[in-house]
Each structure stands twice: as C-alpha cells, then as structure tokens.
Design a protein around this motif. Structure first.
Motif, short mmCIF file in Angstrom:
data_model
loop_
_atom_site.label_atom_id
_atom_site.label_comp_id
_atom_site.label_asym_id
_atom_site.label_seq_id
_atom_site.Cartn_x
_atom_site.Cartn_y
_atom_site.Cartn_z
N SER A 112 57.40 22.23 61.98
CA SER A 112 56.13 22.54 61.32
C SER A 112 55.91 24.05 61.33
O SER A 112 56.53 24.78 62.12
N GLY A 113 54.97 24.45 60.49
CA GLY A 113 54.58 25.85 60.47
C GLY A 113 53.94 26.27 61.79
O GLY A 113 54.16 27.38 62.28
N THR A 114 53.15 25.38 62.36
CA THR A 114 52.48 25.69 63.63
C THR A 114 53.49 26.06 64.70
O THR A 114 53.33 27.07 65.41
N TYR A 140 44.62 30.61 58.44
CA TYR A 140 45.02 29.49 59.30
C TYR A 140 46.48 29.68 59.61
O TYR A 140 47.31 29.82 58.70
N ASN A 141 46.81 29.74 60.89
CA ASN A 141 48.20 29.90 61.29
C ASN A 141 48.66 28.72 62.12
O ASN A 141 49.65 28.82 62.86
N GLU A 210 48.99 36.55 56.70
CA GLU A 210 49.53 36.04 55.44
C GLU A 210 49.48 37.20 54.46
O GLU A 210 48.41 37.80 54.30
N ASP A 243 53.06 35.50 57.99
CA ASP A 243 52.97 34.04 57.92
C ASP A 243 53.10 33.67 56.45
O ASP A 243 52.15 33.76 55.67
N VAL A 245 54.00 30.67 55.40
CA VAL A 245 54.05 29.20 55.32
C VAL A 245 53.55 28.74 53.95
O VAL A 245 54.09 27.80 53.37
N LYS A 271 56.21 24.44 54.60
CA LYS A 271 55.72 23.85 53.35
C LYS A 271 56.78 23.79 52.25
O LYS A 271 57.67 22.96 52.29
C1 LIG Z 1 49.50 30.00 56.38
C2 LIG Z 1 49.75 28.82 57.26
N1 LIG Z 1 50.38 29.00 58.44
C3 LIG Z 1 50.65 27.97 59.27
C4 LIG Z 1 50.28 26.69 58.94
C5 LIG Z 1 50.59 25.56 59.86
O1 LIG Z 1 51.62 24.80 59.29
P1 LIG Z 1 51.79 23.25 59.67
O2 LIG Z 1 50.62 22.53 59.12
O3 LIG Z 1 53.10 22.88 59.02
O4 LIG Z 1 51.86 23.18 61.15
C6 LIG Z 1 49.63 26.45 57.73
C7 LIG Z 1 49.20 25.10 57.35
O5 LIG Z 1 48.41 24.87 56.47
C8 LIG Z 1 49.35 27.54 56.86
O6 LIG Z 1 48.73 27.39 55.69
#
Ligand SMILES: Cc1ncc(COP(=O)(O)O)c(C=O)c1O
Length: 438
Positions: A112-114, A140-141, A210, A243, A245, A271
């Motif tokens: 995942s991005g998180t 949101y990260n 971002e 970021d 994502v 994503k």
């Molecule tokens: C810019 C950004 N970074 C990190 C994340 C976290 O990614 P994930 O939901 O895959 O954990 C998101 C999720 O929406 C995001 O938009």
C-alpha cells in the motif's frame, strides 16, 4: 436498497463500522456489486459512470483486460508467494520501474501507499539521524501515526493560524499515542515561509509533499515552489520525499517529477502503478535506499512484509507499467483530450450559475471548487469553498448515474476506458443536475 448487505447496521453487522476501510463510508450507504471499464453497478443494477475510480487507482479503467490477463497467467504459471529468496518477476518490475522513472535508482515494493510512505520516513530518519518530518496540511499520506494529522480540518479549528507559521497538530484518528512527541509538523502547501522556518532548524529528516496536492481536489504548486523545496532541502540536508501515490503514472509514466523536472531524494508510488491491485513503491537515490542493507546493523532500516511483491500484484504492475510504456502516447493523449473536454464542458455549464465555481484540472484529474478562485492550499479551501453545495452537487450526480465521491473537493479521475460518449453523457447529466441545484 434492502439487500442483506445493506440492511446490516454498523453496530450489529459483522463488519465493524459497516464498511471495510472507513474512508469509504458514504451517506446514504450504497452496495456496489461490479465494475467494468468506466462504469460500476450497484445491487439494483443501476449503472454509474465512475469518476471516483476507487480513490484513483483505475487509470486504465476497471478490469483492464491486459492487466487482468497478466494476473490470471501468473496464477496459471504457479507463481506463488515463496517468502524466501528472490523471484524473476520482482526483478522484472523493479527494472521496469527504474527504467521508467528517471529519478528512481532503486525500489522496494509494499502492499500500500501507507506502507511505502512509512518506509520512506524510516529511510529519511536513518539517513539523516533526525526525527522530525514536515508534511502538508490537507494532504493525505496514509493512516499511520507518523503522518495521520491535519487533514481537511474546518476553518474554525485553525482560526488563529497565520500564513508563514506551522499548524498545531490535529490527529485524524483516536488511538494515537498522545504522550510521545510525534516529530511531525504540518504546513500549508505553497507556504514557503512556514516550510523554511522549520527546515532551517536543521532538525528535519524529511519533507513529504505531493507535487500536486490531490487529496483536496487539485491544488497546483505555485511557480517556483517545488524548486524552492528542492533547494531548501538540499541546503539543510533534509530529504525531499515526493508522495506520488496519486500523481504518479496518472499524469505521466515517469511521475509528476518528470513533468516538473524536480529530482526528489525518495519517491512513493501506489494506486495507478498496478491499476487497482494493492501495490506501494518506495524508491529513489541508491545512497538512501541502501540503508535497507546497511553494513552496520544499528543503522539498517527494516523493510519487510509477508505479502510484499506478491506475484499477482507484481504481474498487475508489470502489465500496467508496460502498457503505459508501450502505448503511452495514445493513452496520455486520450486522457488529456477527455480531460480537456470535461473541463471546458463544466466551465460552460457552471458559467451559467449565479454562484462562484472554479474548475481545476491536471490531465485526467479534475475538480470543481465552489469558490471564486483557484485555491493555493487547504486553508484557502476551508475558508472559501462552499462544501455544503459541493456535497449536494455530488449526491445529485450520483442519483443521476455519475459517481463522484460524495465528500467535498474529492478529485474526479478519468480513465483510459472512458470514451467521448461518457463525457458527453456526464455533461448532459450535469446540466440537468445544475438546473435543480440552488
Ligand atoms: C497521496 C497519497 N499518499 C498515500 C496514500 C495512502 O495510500 P494507501 O491508501 O494505498 O495506503 C494515499 C491514499 O489515498 C494518497 O492519496
């Protein structure tokens, strides 16, 4: 809407909260049963033109044949999760990513991005020997404790905040440790002064940003802002982490970093990189990525996960990135053309309304703000955007078969599967919705 799934309440059903991933909560709740290309269907058989794209990963559309067939082929080849040693397919996707994104010298994959953001923070802390991290108000990260602060706070919660200053920290979740200093700092996007004051302290391990702020619609960097961040971070030996994502792969195969031509130290993707399959990527300069195998065990960063580089996800990512590479011109031209048509169509429709709106778009990502200017940061949005009208607009669109996530400022995402007729139909529906919206 009386299906067994829907009639179970959040309190009594088996799913705590009534929906998996509480960020998906919508009111009224809907039950979706399938999606294909640019559309999704609910349990009543109603079709929606989908611009939510599951929070944006479906760049190629739901169920892209090339991606799904690659996954099925991987299963048929018995490419199981080995959990020991390496595999040819993880080298293949790593090579492909490094070839595709010029500022990636090495990568690691996550689910995942998180998780990818979490690893980027660890790498930055290990490399700099510092604790603190700066991120962006409204961005949101991911959900983990180190960055789960300061999202879409109402203006009343920061009435005394002035530009040029960092924000007080406002957690987005209960259950986070309250007594340990988090080493987290939130500043507004495009606020150079606030960022400079923090980074100049010499205490900052990483600035996580971002390059286009897309959690709150589309907030573009002001001219020179990203260059400023690059310079500032270099001067103070702070790592600049992009970021990507949301921006990565959606705006260009090589990430938004290739458009703005700014080299981050580390980047995070997810994503669209696997077109809806669960992937995160952390990568960047080899000197920082090398901390995951530092010869001194005390300085080594653990990057781990039972499911990291799961073969099915890797197959999806490889097929996605290959398709974007092989047919990039066709795909990004199509996305830009439809994005332009959406933007000009919406502009014409909203120009007839007697309330202010501003349409902002980058490629296939777009948003309508209910305010009279293009925002530069979250506080600008919180103070000027008519969130109540925005949500009514979104809900009316959903009722009419156009799905935008019904929370203010959430970006619309056009996919390669959308066609001209979808944009035309969307604009016709929008026109009718606006006739009712006051
Ligand atoms: C810019 C950004 N970074 C990190 C994340 C976290 O990614 P994930 O939901 O895959 O954990 C998101 C999720 O929406 C995001 O938009």
């Amino acid at each position: 809407m009386n299906s067994p799934a829907h009639s179970r309440s959040a309190e009594t059903g088996s799913i705590a909260g009534g929906v998996m991933s509480l960020n998906r909560m919508i009111d009224p709740m809907r039950v979706f049963t399938r999606a294909s290309g640019a559309y999704m269907w609910d349990e009543t058989g109603k079709r929606y033109i989908d611009y939510h794209a599951a929070f944006a990963p479906y760049l190629l559309g739901h169920g892209d044949k090339d991606v799904d067939e690659a996954v099925i082929a991987s299963i048929r080849r018995s490419e199981s999760l080995m959990g020991a040693g390496t595999t040819p397919w993880e080298h293949e996707i790593a090579d492909l990513l490094v070839e595709s994104v010029p500022y990636l010298e090495q990568v690691q994959l996550t689910n995942s991005g998180t998780e990818a953001v979490a690893f980027s923070i660890r790498l930055a802390r290990a490399a700099t020997g510092r604790n603190d991290v700066v991120f962006i108000q409204g961005g949101y990260n991911g959900w983990m404790d180190s960055v789960a602060f300061n999202l879409m706070d109402p203006a009343s919660t920061f009435a005394n905040h002035r530009g040029g200053e960092e924000h007080s920290l406002r957690p987005i979740s209960a259950g986070m440790h309250t007594s340990t200093p988090q080493g987290a700092h939130a500043v507004e996007f495009n606020d150079r002064e606030a960022m400079q004051s923090l980074v100049e302290t010499g205490q900052i391990a990483a600035v996580i940003v971002e390059p286009v702020l897309q959690n709150i619609g589309i907030v573009k960097p002001q001219p020179g802002y990203l260059e400023f961040l690059r310079r500032l971070c270099t001067e103070h030996s702070t790592l600049l982490v992009f970021d990507e994502v949301k921006t990565g792969f959606r705006h260009a195969l090589c990430g938004y970093q290739s458009i703005c031509q700014i080299a981050p130290d580390l980047s995070v993707f997810g994503k669209a990189a696997a077109n809806g399959y669960p992937l995160g990527v952390v990568g960047g300069k080899a000197e920082y990525m090398a901390y995951c195998c530092h010869p001194d065990a005390a300085r080594r960063v653990l990057i781990a996960g039972t499911y990291n580089a799961h073969p099915f996800v890797v197959a999806a990512a490889t097929a996605t990135v290959r398709k974007l590479k092989d047919r990039g011109e066709e795909i990004y031209t199509h996305l830009e053309r439809l994005g332009e048509q959406m933007e000009s169509g919406l502009r014409a429709l909203f120009a007839k309304q007697d309330y202010p709106t501003t349409i902002v778009r980058v490629g296939s990502a777009f948003v309508v703000y209910f305010m009279d200017h293009e925002p530069v940061c979250w506080s600008d949005i919180a103070r000027h955007n008519d969130a109540e009208r925005d949500v009514r607009y979104r809900k009316a669109l959903i009722d009419s078969g156009v799905f935008h996530f019904p929370v203010t400022t959430k970006q619309g995402s056009i996919s390669f599967a959308h066609i001209q007729a979808d944009i035309d139909e969307t604009l016709e529906i929008t026109e009718k919705v606006l006739e009712q919206l006051n």
